[in-house]
Structures are given as C-alpha cells and as structure tokens.
Motif scaffolding. Structure first.
Motif, PDB file in Angstrom:
ATOM      1  N   VAL B  65      -0.121   4.475  -5.927  1.00 34.58           N
ATOM      2  CA  VAL B  65      -0.263   3.451  -4.890  1.00 34.58           C
ATOM      3  C   VAL B  65       1.123   3.087  -4.372  1.00 34.58           C
ATOM      4  CG1 VAL B  65      -1.081   1.117  -4.370  1.00 34.58           C
ATOM      5  CG2 VAL B  65      -2.282   2.520  -6.072  1.00 34.58           C
ATOM      6  N   ARG B  73       2.162   2.687   8.247  1.00 34.91           N
ATOM      7  CA  ARG B  73       1.787   3.501   7.102  1.00 34.91           C
ATOM      8  C   ARG B  73       2.545   4.832   7.068  1.00 34.91           C
ATOM      9  NH1 ARG B  73      -3.070   2.150   5.049  1.00 34.91           N
ATOM     10  NH2 ARG B  73      -3.898   1.897   7.137  1.00 34.91           N
ATOM     11  N   ALA B  76       5.380   5.960   4.590  1.00 42.08           N
ATOM     12  CA  ALA B  76       5.104   6.273   3.180  1.00 42.08           C
ATOM     13  C   ALA B  76       5.572   7.676   2.808  1.00 42.08           C
ATOM     14  CB  ALA B  76       3.599   6.161   2.923  1.00 42.08           C
ATOM     15  N   LEU B  80       1.171   9.785  -2.242  1.00 37.34           N
ATOM     16  CA  LEU B  80       0.438   8.554  -2.514  1.00 37.34           C
ATOM     17  C   LEU B  80      -1.060   8.742  -2.330  1.00 37.34           C
ATOM     18  CD1 LEU B  80       2.774   6.018  -0.660  1.00 37.34           C
ATOM     19  CD2 LEU B  80       2.724   6.560  -3.099  1.00 37.34           C
ATOM     20  N   THR B  81      -1.827   8.352  -3.330  1.00 36.20           N
ATOM     21  CA  THR B  81      -3.283   8.305  -3.185  1.00 36.20           C
ATOM     22  C   THR B  81      -3.652   7.225  -2.177  1.00 36.20           C
ATOM     23  OG1 THR B  81      -3.417   8.820  -5.556  1.00 36.20           O
ATOM     24  CG2 THR B  81      -5.449   8.101  -4.471  1.00 36.20           C
ATOM     25  N   VAL B  82      -2.944   6.123  -2.261  1.00 31.73           N
ATOM     26  CA  VAL B  82      -3.200   4.977  -1.391  1.00 31.73           C
ATOM     27  C   VAL B  82      -1.862   4.416  -0.900  1.00 31.73           C
ATOM     28  CG1 VAL B  82      -4.039   2.584  -1.340  1.00 31.73           C
ATOM     29  CG2 VAL B  82      -5.351   4.338  -2.561  1.00 31.73           C
ATOM     30  N   ALA B  83      -1.708   4.312   0.404  1.00 28.61           N
ATOM     31  CA  ALA B  83      -0.485   3.750   0.999  1.00 28.61           C
ATOM     32  C   ALA B  83      -0.850   2.506   1.789  1.00 28.61           C
ATOM     33  CB  ALA B  83       0.174   4.773   1.917  1.00 28.61           C
ATOM     34  N   LEU B  84      -0.333   1.368   1.366  1.00 27.02           N
ATOM     35  CA  LEU B  84      -0.691   0.106   2.019  1.00 27.02           C
ATOM     36  C   LEU B  84       0.520  -0.520   2.718  1.00 27.02           C
ATOM     37  CD1 LEU B  84      -2.899  -1.502  -0.795  1.00 27.02           C
ATOM     38  CD2 LEU B  84      -3.650  -0.167   1.185  1.00 27.02           C
ATOM     39  N   PRO B  85       0.491  -0.575   4.031  1.00 26.21           N
ATOM     40  CA  PRO B  85       1.573  -1.244   4.772  1.00 26.21           C
ATOM     41  C   PRO B  85       1.367  -2.755   4.706  1.00 26.21           C
ATOM     42  CG  PRO B  85      -0.017  -0.287   6.295  1.00 26.21           C
ATOM     43  CD  PRO B  85      -0.514   0.017   4.916  1.00 26.21           C
TER      44      PRO B  85
END
Lengths: 156, 156, 156, 156
Positions: B65, B73, B76, B80-85
């Motif tokens: 993450v 975004r 990133a 990354l499995t999950v990229a949170l801006p």
C-alpha cells in the motif's frame, strides 16, 4: 509489475446500518461488477453497504480497501484486502472521496450525503442508486448496479 | 474470507532520494521478508526506500500500500497493490504511522525522522537500520533487514 | 480591518509535562516576546510548554491559538484566544507546523521532535532551545527566548 | 484569563461565490449577532458568505477564525482574527464542523451541503437559512439571522 496509472479506484459508499436486503443486494452486485472490471473497490470498511460491496468484490477476486473512521483495525468487515484505521472519524469520508476516480452511492444517509457532496464539490464523478432528491447539477441517478458501473467505468 | 484482525501491517519508511545502493538493498530485503511473513507493507508510495521496499514485497507476492502525499496517483511507484493519493502532504506521515502495527525505518531523513518520532510518541513499535543517533528511549536500533523483521514480527 | 498577510504566526512547541521550571520560564518569555511583536502564537493547546507560552502571550495582550489533539475543547489551557479541538490526535502536530510561519521549540520530547522534523522537511524555519542533538542541516540552536524570537522575527 | 469551556464556537458556512446581496446581508447579520453574544465565529476563511459573516463579527469586535483550504494564508479574507492555512482542501470542511459547537448555514452549495451533512452525521447542531430541501431529520430550517442565532445560542 502493474501500471498503477491504469488501475481505476471506485469508491462505493452507503449506509452502514438499517439497509434493506434489496439495497444490500445492489451493493453486493456493484462490488462484484467493479471487481470484474479490474478496478479497486474503496469503502469506509464497516458494515451495511460497505460490507456488502466489499464482499461482492472480494468474492470476485478483486482488491478491496477499507478506510476505517476509528483507530481499531478489528472494526473492519471481513472482506478487505487492506484495512486502514485512519483515526480521522468522519473526516475519512473526505479522504475516501479524494482517493477515488469515481464514487457510486447505494442508498443514502447523512454520512453518505457528505461523501456525495464532497465528490460533486471536488469534481469526482458520482452516481447514485436510490438516494435522496438532490439538485440537478449534482450526482447522476442510475437505476441499478449495472447502470452504475457502466456509468463510471464505461460501457462494455 | 480473511480474518482482518490477524493480518499485520508493517510500515517501511525511509528517504525517497539520495539513498545508497546498500540501503536500497536493505529496504528491498525488508519488503521481501515482511511479505514472506504474510504481512501487508505500507509506505509513502514514492521512490528510494519506499520503492525498494514495495518492490521487494511485491516481487514476493505480498500486498503493498502506498499513501501518497499528493493528489496525483500517477506519482506512485510501480510496485503497489493499492496507491492512495491522500493530498495530505507530509501529514500523510502521521496517517501512515497510525495505520501500522509497527514501523521499520531504513536510513534517515527529516521526513523519516518525523515518522519515527510520531511512532515513539504514539506507542507504535519502531526499529531503525542506519538512522541518526536518537535518545535511548526511542526506536530500537537493529543491524539489518533480518533483525528488523524479526524484531517486529517475532522470531522464526 | 487587518491585513492578514502581514501578521506572522509563530508556533511554540515543547513537552506537555515533566518540564523544568527554567524551561517553563523560557517558554513563558518566548510567548510574551512573540506577542509583543504583534505575532499570533500557535501551540498544541495543552499544558507544560504549551501552557507557559500561551500564558506569556496572553498576559501580554497577544492572540493565542491552541490546536488540541482531542475532540474536547475543555482540555485546553486557560490562556487561549481560540481553542480548536481537531480530533486529529498527533496528526495535529503536522497541521500546527503547516499553519505557522516559523516554529520555536522549547525543550524536547518525541512529540516535539516530530514537529521539528516536519518543519525542517517542509521548509518552515525552526529554532530550538535546549533540544536534543540533531544533524547540522536541521533546526537552528539558540541560547534563549530573546535569541529565539530575534531569529524568527528579525532583530529589534 | 478566560474560561475556555464557557466560550461558544459557531461555524458559519455558505457559498464562496455567486451569492445574492440579500444572502450576504443575512450572513453579515449572523456574524454580527454571534459576536455580540460573545461567541467565536469560524468560517472557511474565503469570500462570499464566509467573508460577510467574518466581517459582521469582526466589525462587532468579535473573534473570527478562518480555516483555509489551501496552504497560502494570503487567500484569507480581511476580517479574520486568526487565519489558518490548513492545506487540507475540502477536508477542512470536516475539521471546521468538528471544531464548532453549532453550525449556521447561509445559502447552499455542494461544499456547504457537505458541512451540513457532516454536522448532522456527527451530532453537531445545525440550522439553515435558504438551503436546499433536505430530509426532516436533518438541519433545522430558520427564517433569518435572528432566528438562526437564537436557535443555536438560545433566546435573549
């Protein structure tokens, strides 16, 4: 290696309790369809619509993220790839909207309305299934899960 | 169905640039080892130590993450499995520390120091590899990636 | 009518407890001197250095702001023009640094260190009185309250 | 020395632009009346309703706080005792609601609606002057500034 830029993140928001079985079924289907399109599902991580949507996506093999309001990860529902206790309370609604490429609201509540309003305010596309009456320049009303997913991820 | 409560979340923090190849290798190994233990890796989502750790975990099949400081975004890294801006700027350092069960710092910088200090302040276990001299009641110094992962996830 | 742009905002940070009388006296003087220069004093709103600095400024007729970590305004000390319960926990440290034009640290603790590190990281000028040893490219060490205020608000 | 616990903080929210002169006059009067009752006025710190309310309170000798969405203090209107650049974007709406004892909305917009919804959701009393139609269990509609201030600060 993934291309992060190409993955879509869809917020699925709605009441955490007192949700009718029909709405829960819609939320579940929204989650499933979003996951089937390869998009990540973001929710508030708790019960009701959040849990149903996460479950739908999780069962379809999708990636699900829960942004919890509290500081305790164990409050999360059981269908999350990633559960983040933000400790932000209802400020996490704004974080959720900001982190999404689009938002689908299933049902309505005051917390849900805050997310819809923030999405409209900040230019994040938002569609609603069975929400309250809102001004015309706001979210796009759709009839069901299929229409919602088509609206935010394109036809197929 | 997973049991969210049993998954561990480990923050891996460190400088985003001007990092020596040796430290990048340590960060990569930390990521790999954390993922091998089934824990989720959280980072700030950018380059340097963040990218190396994410890559190590990602290549090992782990979940990664990235909590990005900006609103875009596409900033990133690619692991990354999950990229949170988050759009929180350096406030995201505090969000990252809060979301973790433990923090491993690889190298040091002022941003990294802010995360170490917040972890100590809020009671999140934190160990450091090659960081600056800090008071005794602070983070636990460890020699390398193996020792770091053992310290936060237990011996094996 | 004021010209908001011309007012300066100075964060005064330091431990909330176990502070020596000598350091409390320094904090009080920093607050007094900053207020005498017409600048607004921002603190974390609680006890120890925060209270002493707020009191010094308040008694000098200055404006004082407390950014409280919790959600309860009654946790504030009694010397605040404005007390804001942010509910952000230690994330409010980052909000405080961001809201200031410069930061003066009186004494040190892990919470204080997080604020110093965030200030250096984000380019907010920061000076310290009796803080821990930190790298040369970090905060500027000064001897006392007079030197601290001169450093951030200019000579007089 | 004040007793922080006894001061009331009233958020005054509403559109930042395209506001009719009649609504601006209402906002101005709300600010004036709240200040006359000794309460602190919090707004988003920008133009339109925020500026009119701040001006009303400021001219009446009250204390006014602006929680700015951006990182630049100079975006603030000229009627603020304290202007804080939060850098939180629209997340500052949630911070504002959390910091208030009650909220008065003058007019409506999507940003304003997010604040109303967050207030209802988190149990902060909220009244509205000329806002959109909302469900019965939401904010209390009032006719004008006098009624609004009476509703949140009690009769006089």
């Amino acid at each position: 290696m993934t291309e992060s830029g190409s993955v879509r993140y869809i917020g699925i928001v709605g009441p955490g309790q007192d949700v009718s079985p029909a709405l829960l079924a819609q939320a579940h289907q929204v989650g499933r369809l979003v996951a089937a399109r390869g998009a990540v599902v973001l929710t508030g991580g708790l019960g009701g619509v959040m849990e149903a949507a996460s479950r739908g996506a999780f069962e379809a093999g999708g990636t699900t993220v829960g942004l919890l309001p509290g500081s305790d990860r164990s409050a999360a529902n059981l269908y999350l790839t990633v559960a983040l206790p933000t400790g932000l309370g209802e400020m996490r609604n704004a974080l959720l909207v900001r982190s999404c490429d689009a938002v689908i609201a299933v049902g309505c509540s005051w917390g849900t309305l805050s997310e819809i309003a923030l999405a409209v305010r900040t230019g994040v596309p938002v569609v609603t299934i069975e929400c309250w009456d809102l001004p015309e320049d706001g979210p796009v009303r759709v009839a069901d899960a299929v229409a919602a997913v088509k609206a935010v991820l394109g036809g197929e």
